[in-house]
Design a protein around this motif. Structure first.
Motif, PDB file in Angstrom:
ATOM      1  N   ASN A  91      69.287  17.303  34.866  1.00 60.45           N
ATOM      2  CA  ASN A  91      69.591  17.609  33.463  1.00 60.45           C
ATOM      3  C   ASN A  91      70.835  16.849  33.023  1.00 60.45           C
ATOM      4  N   ARG A 148      58.608  14.561  32.370  1.00 58.64           N
ATOM      5  CA  ARG A 148      58.493  15.829  31.642  1.00 58.64           C
ATOM      6  C   ARG A 148      59.799  16.034  30.870  1.00 58.64           C
ATOM      7  N   TRP A 149      59.703  16.251  29.594  1.00 57.01           N
ATOM      8  CA  TRP A 149      60.878  16.331  28.724  1.00 57.01           C
ATOM      9  C   TRP A 149      61.015  17.753  28.191  1.00 57.01           C
ATOM     10  N   GLN A 150      62.137  18.383  28.495  1.00 59.20           N
ATOM     11  CA  GLN A 150      62.440  19.702  27.950  1.00 59.20           C
ATOM     12  C   GLN A 150      63.891  19.717  27.464  1.00 59.20           C
ATOM     13  N   GLU A 151      64.151  20.469  26.409  1.00 60.11           N
ATOM     14  CA  GLU A 151      65.507  20.597  25.888  1.00 60.11           C
ATOM     15  C   GLU A 151      65.942  22.052  25.957  1.00 60.11           C
ATOM     16  N   THR A 209      64.585  16.761  32.811  1.00 59.85           N
ATOM     17  CA  THR A 209      63.448  15.921  33.172  1.00 59.85           C
ATOM     18  C   THR A 209      63.222  15.993  34.683  1.00 59.85           C
ATOM     19  N   ARG A 261      59.571   8.441  28.276  1.00 56.33           N
ATOM     20  CA  ARG A 261      59.022   9.533  27.470  1.00 56.33           C
ATOM     21  C   ARG A 261      57.827   9.047  26.650  1.00 56.33           C
ATOM     22  N   THR A 289      64.095  18.638  39.277  1.00 63.28           N
ATOM     23  CA  THR A 289      64.561  18.187  37.965  1.00 63.28           C
ATOM     24  C   THR A 289      66.028  17.751  37.993  1.00 63.28           C
ATOM     25  N   VAL A 321      69.010  17.958  28.175  1.00 64.07           N
ATOM     26  CA  VAL A 321      67.651  17.486  28.427  1.00 64.07           C
ATOM     27  C   VAL A 321      67.342  17.704  29.903  1.00 64.07           C
ATOM     28  N   TYR A 347      71.824  14.087  26.303  1.00 67.17           N
ATOM     29  CA  TYR A 347      71.288  12.803  25.846  1.00 67.17           C
ATOM     30  C   TYR A 347      72.395  11.921  25.271  1.00 67.17           C
ATOM     31  N   ILE A 405      65.029   6.100  29.208  1.00 67.82           N
ATOM     32  CA  ILE A 405      64.480   7.455  29.138  1.00 67.82           C
ATOM     33  C   ILE A 405      63.508   7.581  27.975  1.00 67.82           C
ATOM     34  N   ASN A 406      63.756   6.856  26.871  1.00 63.10           N
ATOM     35  CA  ASN A 406      62.837   6.890  25.740  1.00 63.10           C
ATOM     36  C   ASN A 406      61.525   6.176  26.057  1.00 63.10           C
TER      37      ASN A 406
END
Length: 409
Positions: A325, A349-352, A359, A343, A323, A357, A328, A339-340
Motif C-alpha cells: 500500500n 488489483r486496485w483498491q483505495e 495493490t 491498472r 499486497t 492505494v 498515490y 502503476i497507471n
C-alpha cells in the motif's frame, strides 16, 4: 565409399559415447543425491540453516540451502567425468587444450556461484551484492570466451539488412551482454520463487528444454558445442530431480539462494560457451516477464515489502495475493506512469482505503492468484509449471519456424 562410412561411424562414436557415459553417471548422481539429502538435512538444522514454512499451519523447522547438496553432487560428477572426453586424446598426444580450458572455466564459474549462493543463505546479503557476485563469478567464462573465440559479430535480421548489412560487430557490448546474461539467469529463478517445488520445478523444465534443443542440434555443424552443453545439463537435471523429490509439496527441504544461483550460472555457462545464449533466454520467457513485471518494485518506483510471497489463508488452506500500500501522491512520475499502465491493462488489483492505494505485489505468482483467485499451494505450483512448459513450446516456435523469416537458418 567404405572409408567414408568408417569416418562417419568414428565421428558418431566420438559424439555419442561420452554422452552415454555422462547419462549413466547422471543416474548415479540422482541415486546418491536422493540418499544424501534425508541423511544430511538435520545437520543443516543444527547449524541454524532452517526456515519455517509460512504457507503451512505447522511451525516445523525446514532445513534451508539444500541446493548446496545438489551443487556438490553435480560438481563431483563433473570432476569424475573430466577424463571421459579427454582421456583418449591425452594418450594419442593430440590434446584439445581449448576445450579442456572451457570445461574447467565453466566448472570454476559454477563452483564460485555455488559458494557465493551459500554465503547469501548464511549472511543474507543485500540486493546490490546479489547483482555484483554473479558478475564476478562470470569473469572466468568471459576470459575463456575472449581467448578461444572472441567473436562479437551478430547476424542482422533480414528486414534490417538493407540498412545495417548482413552482420554487425558490436565489440565490448557483446561481453557486457554475456555478463548481464549471467546476472539475469542467477537472479531470475530467485525472484520467481516462494511456493513449494517452484524453484526446482522451473529449473528442471528449463534444463530439459535445453537438452531437447541440444539433441536437435547435434546433427548440425556445431555439434561439439551442444555435446558440451549436454555434459552439464544431464547431471544437473538428475541432481535437481532428486532435490525436487524433497522440495515438492509438502516441502521437507528448502532449496535456498544457493540452488538458484547455482542453477542460473549453470544455464549461463552452457548458453555462453555453447554459443546459444539467445536461445537460452527464450527458455526464460516466464522469468523475463516476471522480472519486467517486478521491476517497478525491485527498483523502488513502487513501495516493495521485504517479502512478496503470497499469503496463506489457513481457514481455507489456500494461497491468496499479498499486497502493498502507498499514497498515490507520494509516487514519482515514473511510478505513477507504471502503476497507471498496469491498472489500464488489468495487471493489478486496485483498491483505495483511507487515502492509500492497495495493490497486489508485482510477481507472476500474485498475478496468477489475481486472475484465478485463491489456490491450494500445490495447484498453484502446477499452474506455474504448466505456464513454463507452454512458454517452452513458444520458445521452440520462435527458434525454428519463426526464425526462418528473420534469419537464413
Amino acid at each position: 565409399m567404405a572409408a567414408d562410412v568408417n569416418t562417419e561411424d568414428k565421428d558418431s562414436l566420438k559424439m555419442w559415447i561420452p554422452i552415454i557415459i555422462n547419462f549413466v553417471m547422471s543416474i548415479g548422481a540422482y541415486c546418491v543425491t536422493v540418499k544424501v539429502i534425508p541423511n544430511i538435512k538435520d545437520k543443516f538444522i543444527k547449524a541454524n540453516l532452517f526456515g519455517i514454512d509460512m504457507s503451512k499451519t505447522t511451525s516445523d523447522k525446514i532445513p534451508e540451502a539444500l541446493g548446496m547438496v545438489t551443487g556438490c553432487t553435480f560438481l563431483i560428477t563433473m570432476f569424475l567425468f573430466i577424463p571421459v572426453p579427454f582421456g583418449k586424446s591425452l594418450w594419442e598426444g593430440d590434446f584439445p587444450h581449448n576445450e579442456f580450458v572451457e570445461l574447467i572455466a565453466a566448472l570454476l564459474s559454477i563452483c564460485c556461484m555455488l559458494l557465493l549462493g551459500f554465503a547469501d543463505d548464511v549472511l543474507d546479503l543485500l540486493w546490490r551484492h546479489k547483482l555484483l557476485l554473479p558478475t564476478i563469478a562470470s569473469l572466468p567464462l568471459l576470459m575463456v570466451y575472449y581467448v578461444n573465440f572472441n567473436s562479437t559479430t551478430i547476424i542482422v535480421p533480414k528486414p534490417l539488412r538493407e540498412h545495417l548489412g548482413l552482420s554487425v560487430d558490436i565489440g565490448i557490448l557483446y561481453y557486457i551482454y554475456m555478463g548481464m546474461l549471467a546476472v539475469f539467469c542467477t537472479n531470475a529463478i530467485n525472484i520467481l520463487a516462494g511456493v513449494n517445488g517452484l524453484e526446482a520445478g522451473q529449473s528442471i523444465i528449463i534444463a530439459i528444454s535445453i537438452i531437447i534443443f541440444n539433441f536437435i542440434e547435434l546433427s548440425g555443424n556445431l555439434w561439439k558445442a551442444h555435446q558440451f552443453s549436454l555434459y552439464f545439463m544431464l547431471p544437473y537435471t538428475a541432481t535437481t530431480l532428486a532435490l525436487l523429490k524433497y522440495n515438492w509439496y509438502p516441502s521437507k527441504v528448502f532449496v535456498g539462494d544457493t540452488f538458484c544461483y547455482f542453477s542460473g550460472m549453470t544455464f549461463a555457462v552452457v548458453g555462453i560457451l555453447g554459443h546459444f545464449s539467445k536461445t537460452t533466454l527464450l527458455f526464460f520467457i516466464p522469468q523475463i516477464f516476471n522480472f519486467l513485471y517486478s521491476a517497478p518494485q525491485l527498483f523502488r518506483f513502487i513501495p516493495c515489502p521485504r517479502h512478496r510471497l503470497p499469503k496463506f489463508n489457513s481457514k481455507i488452506d489456500k494461497m491468496e495475493i499479498s499486497t502493498t500500500n502507498f499514497r498515490y501522491s507520494d509516487l514519482s512520475f515514473l511510478g505513477k506512469t507504471v502503476i497507471n499502465l498496469f491498472r489500464l491493462f488489468r495487471l493489478i488489483r486496485w483498491q483505495e482505503k483511507n487515502g492509500y492505494v492497495v495493490t497486489n505485489n508485482l510477481t507472476l505468482i500474485n498475478l496468477v492468484l489475481y486472475y484465478l483467485g485463491p489456490l491450494h499451494e500445490q495447484r498453484l505450483t502446477i499452474i506455474l509449471l504448466v505456464i513454463q512448459i507452454l512458454c517452452t513450446g513458444l520458445a521452440f516456435v520462435i527458434r525454428y519456424p519463426l526464425a526462418h523469416y528473420f534469419y537464413d537458418v
